[in-house]
Write a protein that holds these residues in place. Structure first.
Motif, PDB file in Angstrom:
ATOM      1  N   PRO A  76      48.797  39.343  36.892  1.00  0.00           N
ATOM      2  CA  PRO A  76      47.480  38.697  36.780  1.00  0.00           C
ATOM      3  C   PRO A  76      47.526  37.374  36.012  1.00  0.00           C
ATOM      4  CG  PRO A  76      47.406  41.005  36.086  1.00  0.00           C
ATOM      5  CD  PRO A  76      48.842  40.601  36.128  1.00  0.00           C
ATOM      6  N   THR A  77      48.046  36.346  36.673  1.00  0.00           N
ATOM      7  CA  THR A  77      48.126  35.021  36.063  1.00  0.00           C
ATOM      8  C   THR A  77      47.113  34.093  36.708  1.00  0.00           C
ATOM      9  OG1 THR A  77      49.749  34.213  37.664  1.00  0.00           O
ATOM     10  CG2 THR A  77      50.608  35.357  35.703  1.00  0.00           C
ATOM     11  N   GLN A  78      46.879  32.960  36.054  1.00  0.00           N
ATOM     12  CA  GLN A  78      45.961  31.976  36.598  1.00  0.00           C
ATOM     13  C   GLN A  78      46.453  31.447  37.942  1.00  0.00           C
ATOM     14  OE1 GLN A  78      42.841  30.860  35.151  1.00  0.00           O
ATOM     15  NE2 GLN A  78      42.738  30.280  37.314  1.00  0.00           N
ATOM     16  N   ALA A  79      47.769  31.227  38.039  1.00  0.00           N
ATOM     17  CA  ALA A  79      48.338  30.705  39.280  1.00  0.00           C
ATOM     18  C   ALA A  79      48.116  31.679  40.439  1.00  0.00           C
ATOM     19  CB  ALA A  79      49.822  30.421  39.107  1.00  0.00           C
ATOM     20  N   ASN A  80      48.351  32.964  40.176  1.00  0.00           N
ATOM     21  CA  ASN A  80      48.155  33.965  41.229  1.00  0.00           C
ATOM     22  C   ASN A  80      46.678  34.157  41.555  1.00  0.00           C
ATOM     23  OD1 ASN A  80      50.835  34.535  41.775  1.00  0.00           O
ATOM     24  ND2 ASN A  80      50.973  36.154  40.235  1.00  0.00           N
ATOM     25  N   GLN A  81      45.822  33.984  40.555  1.00  0.00           N
ATOM     26  CA  GLN A  81      44.388  34.064  40.833  1.00  0.00           C
ATOM     27  C   GLN A  81      43.945  32.912  41.740  1.00  0.00           C
ATOM     28  OE1 GLN A  81      41.334  33.038  37.867  1.00  0.00           O
ATOM     29  NE2 GLN A  81      40.476  35.095  38.153  1.00  0.00           N
ATOM     30  N   ASP A  82      44.488  31.725  41.483  1.00  0.00           N
ATOM     31  CA  ASP A  82      44.152  30.568  42.318  1.00  0.00           C
ATOM     32  C   ASP A  82      44.592  30.782  43.764  1.00  0.00           C
ATOM     33  OD1 ASP A  82      43.055  29.321  40.125  1.00  0.00           O
ATOM     34  OD2 ASP A  82      44.830  28.092  39.710  1.00  0.00           O
ATOM     35  N   LEU A  83      45.787  31.342  43.937  1.00  0.00           N
ATOM     36  CA  LEU A  83      46.278  31.626  45.292  1.00  0.00           C
ATOM     37  C   LEU A  83      45.405  32.675  45.975  1.00  0.00           C
ATOM     38  CD1 LEU A  83      50.139  31.702  44.634  1.00  0.00           C
ATOM     39  CD2 LEU A  83      48.856  29.941  45.889  1.00  0.00           C
ATOM     40  N   THR A  84      44.999  33.659  45.203  1.00  0.00           N
ATOM     41  CA  THR A  84      44.125  34.705  45.746  1.00  0.00           C
ATOM     42  C   THR A  84      42.772  34.142  46.140  1.00  0.00           C
ATOM     43  OG1 THR A  84      45.216  36.385  44.388  1.00  0.00           O
ATOM     44  CG2 THR A  84      43.046  36.937  45.258  1.00  0.00           C
ATOM     45  N   LYS A  85      42.260  33.223  45.324  1.00  0.00           N
ATOM     46  CA  LYS A  85      40.951  32.627  45.625  1.00  0.00           C
ATOM     47  C   LYS A  85      40.981  31.862  46.945  1.00  0.00           C
ATOM     48  CE  LYS A  85      38.615  31.052  42.195  1.00  0.00           C
ATOM     49  NZ  LYS A  85      38.096  30.228  41.070  1.00  0.00           N
TER      50      LYS A  85
END
Length: 368
Positions: A76-85
């Motif tokens: 749960p990182t910011q980078a992975n959240q951005d990709l998920t978004k």
């Protein structure tokens, strides 16, 4: 008009009634071709070139969304959240293209109820909204097949679970396994419902849809026109009007926006209205409800509807992102869009429905 009454013998009356009843068509009688317009061909075009491709587009986009979500849950990182978004936005936009198709299999599986009951927001009732989502995530005790859980799943639930301000913190916390499992179950539920609908459309329902050229309640044409009106009511209400304070005396509720936590409300609204226009025109190849109106000698009405679609799309594109901020900061632009949405709603719900002989049976979302 004056009518003269003549005395007829009993046999003459019977014969006259028989001739009249045989010559008079029921309003709901089958009529595949009307005014030279082939309604069966129109329905075949909808099924093969608009509806099934739209569902397949959603189904296909759910796979990369699931991959992105699983990577985010694992780390749960910011980078992975951005990709998920980014993947979430594409999938949610694909859903907007099928939102107006909740008839036939879509209605059987209550696609909009389970996939897009919006918004996910705090409620006073602990069994509703975010309170219920948080309870499900904490306890792991839920059954997403129950009708009472429509506001605990679908895209609005993912919007909150993945993109709320504290989403990364909660997914990173010790003991977050049940929360992560809940996210995965919500995704699986979206995939399951979509898969069933695709299977039914590609199976026997397609033939049933194309064969029924009536315009009565529950018929394909009747259902499409009613869904057009229903989607416009949702645009006027839950998507734009409710957040903008049209039911609350001007008190604005940004958190009521569709896709509020991911900040994609405007793109979803634009995708929804663009998809609705595509449904209205049948993809623009001469075999849509718009062309049916022309065959019914309603050319000016069709021009008015198309012009109003374009106005609403332009209005929404003029509003700066995110919509939640523009509700306060760009009120004149939002008000212009809202008024044009009202006009389009009236054109479809009243004029198009009347011209096509469709009776609108649902209760509108605003109650007005």
């Amino acid at each position: 008009m004056n009518f003269k009454i003549y005395k007829l013998g009993g046999l003459g009356i019977v014969l006259g009634l028989l001739i009249f009843s045989c010559g008079k068509k029921s309003p709901d009688s089958e009529n595949p071709t009307e005014n030279g317009f082939d309604k069966s061909a129109m329905l075949a075009n909808y099924a093969d070139n608009v509806i099934v491709p739209a569902y397949l587009g959603l189904q296909q986009q759910l796979s990369p969304l699931e991959v992105a979500i699983n990577a985010f849950l694992a780390s749960p990182t910011q980078a992975n959240q951005d990709l998920t978004k980014a993947a979430f936005k594409l999938a949610y936009q694909k859903f907007e293209r099928v939102s107006s198709i909740q008839f036939g299999p879509g209605n059987t599986y209550l696609q909009n109820n389970f996939l897009n009951t919006l918004p996910a927001e705090p409620e006073n009732d602990n069994n509703a909204g975010i309170n219920a989502i948080e309870n499900n995530a904490a306890t792991g005790n839920y059954n997403l097949t129950l009708n009472s859980t429509t506001n605990q799943q679908g895209f609005p639930a993912l919007d909150y679970l993945l993109f709320a301000p504290d989403a990364i913190q909660k997914l990173s916390a010790a003991g977050s396994e049940k929360r992560k499992k809940y996210v995965q179950d919500v995704v699986a539920r979206i995939k399951d419902i979509t898969g069933h609908i695709v299977t039914d459309w590609q199976g026997t329902y397609r033939a049933t849809f194309v064969a029924n050229t009536k315009t009565d309640v529950g018929s394909p044409i009747g259902s499409m026109v009613e869904r057009f009106a229903n989607e416009m009511d949702k645009m006027k209400g839950p998507r734009i009007g409710w957040p903008f304070g049209k039911q609350s005396g001007g008190l604005i509720f940004p958190e009521k926006c569709e896709g509020y936590y991911s900040g994609i409300s405007l793109s979803l609204a634009i995708e929804n209205i663009t998809g609705l226009k595509q449904m209205y025109t049948g993809g623009g190849n001469g075999k849509g409800i718009s062309d049916y109106l022309i065959a019914l000698k309603k050319e000016q009405l069709n021009k008015d509807v198309l012009k109003q679609f374009d106005l609403v799309i332009a209005d929404l594109n003029a509003i700066p992102n995110p919509l939640s901020a523009s509700l306060n900061n760009q009120k004149p632009l939002v008000e212009t869009a809202y008024k044009d949405i009202q006009i389009l709603l009236t054109l479809i719900k009243t004029d198009v429905a009347s011209a096509t002989g469709v009776r609108i049976t649902y209760q509108d979302s605003d109650g007005d």
